[in-house]
Design a protein around this motif. Structure first.
Motif, PDB file in Angstrom:
ATOM      1  N   PHE B  34       0.833  -1.196   0.000  1.00  0.00           N
ATOM      2  CA  PHE B  34       0.000   0.000   0.000  1.00  0.00           C
ATOM      3  C   PHE B  34       0.867   1.246   0.000  1.00  0.00           C
ATOM      4  O   PHE B  34       1.992   1.235   0.498  1.00  0.00           O
ATOM      5  N   TYR B  36       0.324   5.093   1.607  1.00  0.00           N
ATOM      6  CA  TYR B  36      -0.474   5.990   2.422  1.00  0.00           C
ATOM      7  C   TYR B  36       0.094   7.390   2.272  1.00  0.00           C
ATOM      8  O   TYR B  36       1.297   7.575   2.095  1.00  0.00           O
ATOM      9  N   GLN B  38       0.383  11.069   4.371  1.00  0.00           N
ATOM     10  CA  GLN B  38       0.226  11.670   5.691  1.00  0.00           C
ATOM     11  C   GLN B  38       0.579  13.145   5.604  1.00  0.00           C
ATOM     12  O   GLN B  38       1.715  13.501   5.292  1.00  0.00           O
ATOM     13  N   PRO B  44      -2.347   9.030   8.877  1.00  0.00           N
ATOM     14  CA  PRO B  44      -2.148   8.474   7.531  1.00  0.00           C
ATOM     15  C   PRO B  44      -3.491   8.143   6.896  1.00  0.00           C
ATOM     16  O   PRO B  44      -4.413   7.682   7.563  1.00  0.00           O
ATOM     17  N   LEU B  46      -5.110   6.121   3.353  1.00  0.00           N
ATOM     18  CA  LEU B  46      -4.777   5.253   2.235  1.00  0.00           C
ATOM     19  C   LEU B  46      -4.838   6.023   0.925  1.00  0.00           C
ATOM     20  O   LEU B  46      -5.851   6.636   0.592  1.00  0.00           O
ATOM     21  N   LEU B  87       3.943   7.248   2.840  1.00  0.00           N
ATOM     22  CA  LEU B  87       4.359   6.068   3.575  1.00  0.00           C
ATOM     23  C   LEU B  87       4.034   4.828   2.758  1.00  0.00           C
ATOM     24  O   LEU B  87       2.898   4.672   2.305  1.00  0.00           O
ATOM     25  N   PHE B  99       5.087  -0.461   8.265  1.00  0.00           N
ATOM     26  CA  PHE B  99       5.249   0.804   7.560  1.00  0.00           C
ATOM     27  C   PHE B  99       6.717   1.157   7.375  1.00  0.00           C
ATOM     28  O   PHE B  99       7.557   0.882   8.237  1.00  0.00           O
ATOM     29  N   GLY B 100       7.008   1.808   6.258  1.00  0.00           N
ATOM     30  CA  GLY B 100       8.266   2.497   6.111  1.00  0.00           C
ATOM     31  C   GLY B 100       8.221   3.804   6.883  1.00  0.00           C
ATOM     32  O   GLY B 100       7.162   4.215   7.373  1.00  0.00           O
ATOM     33  N   SER B 101       9.361   4.469   6.984  1.00  0.00           N
ATOM     34  CA  SER B 101       9.418   5.698   7.771  1.00  0.00           C
ATOM     35  C   SER B 101       8.933   6.923   6.991  1.00  0.00           C
ATOM     36  O   SER B 101       8.815   7.999   7.556  1.00  0.00           O
TER      37      SER B 101
END
Lengths: 115, 109
Positions: B34, B36, B38, B44, B46, B87, B99-101
């Motif tokens: 996915f 996201y 933010q 966050p 989608l 993200l 999640f990635g940062s």
């Protein structure tokens, strides 16, 4: 239809104090989640509840407890707050009990500072 | 090594530019992917799911490369309103959403 709501929006605690973060969803979702977000770290899963009556640890559960009060509500408790728990806390919910096609919807977050 | 990694940016681009972000994941058994979005001090939301065949939603295109274990997001004709942190997220073999940062995008006039 409010989606996912969280209270409070902001909180300042002293080291050692306790508090409960509240989360509720009105989408009739089965699964609920608590994350924390720190600068440069992304979101990390603290605890989750795949369905009413069940809870499981995520990546960073130490120092936290949770309660899935009913299908709508999932609370996060800090029994003895520490400065390392200063973070932004997000609650999320999803419909499909963590299946691969799950989509999570997030609440607006609680900004917690522990002095 | 983090399970999901992103270039933190910021990517600073002019309006109208095309910009692409990559995200790598380490668990080859990862199930779903996915992107996201933010906004600053917000939750966050989608943006889009990423399917094996790639998918497009208006100015946004997402691609999955399972062989090289990365997903990408392409934004065409950037708008000022696209400024945000993006993200990537991966459902791993334990059905956890990781999640990635995040990658920060700044679109300038």
């Amino acid at each position: 239809n409010a989606g996912v709501t969280q209270t409070p929006k902001f909180q300042v605690l002293k080291t050692g104090q306790s508090m409960t973060l509240q989360c509720a969803q009105d989408m009739n979702h089965n699964s609920m989640y608590w994350y924390r977000q720190d600068p440069g770290m992304g979101l990390r899963l603290i605890y989750y509840s795949a369905s009413e009556g069940t809870t499981d640890k995520g990546e960073v559960p130490n120092g936290y407890n949770v309660s899935r009060l009913n299908k709508r509500e999932f609370s996060l408790r800090l029994e003895s707050a520490a400065p390392s728990q200063t973070s932004v806390y997000f609650c999320a919910s999803s419909d499909r009990q963590g299946l691969p096609t799950d989509t999570q919807y997030f609440g607006p977050g609680t900004r917690l500072t522990v002095l | 090594r983090k399970e999901v990694e992103q270039d933190p940016g910021p990517f600073n681009v002019p309006e109208g530019a095309t910009v692409a972000f990559n995200c790598t994941y380490s668990n080859s058994a990862s199930q779903s992917f996915f992107w996201y979005r933010q906004d600053c001090r917000k939750e966050p939301k989608l943006l889009m799911s990423v399917y094996s065949s790639g998918n497009e939603d208006g100015r946004f295109t997402a691609q999955l490369n399972r062989a090289s274990q990365y997903i990408s997001l392409l934004i065409r004709d950037s708008k000022l309103s696209d400024s945000a942190t993006y993200l990537c997220a991966v459902i791993n073999s334990s059905y956890k959403l990781i999640f990635g940062s995040g990658t920060r995008l700044l679109v300038r006039p």
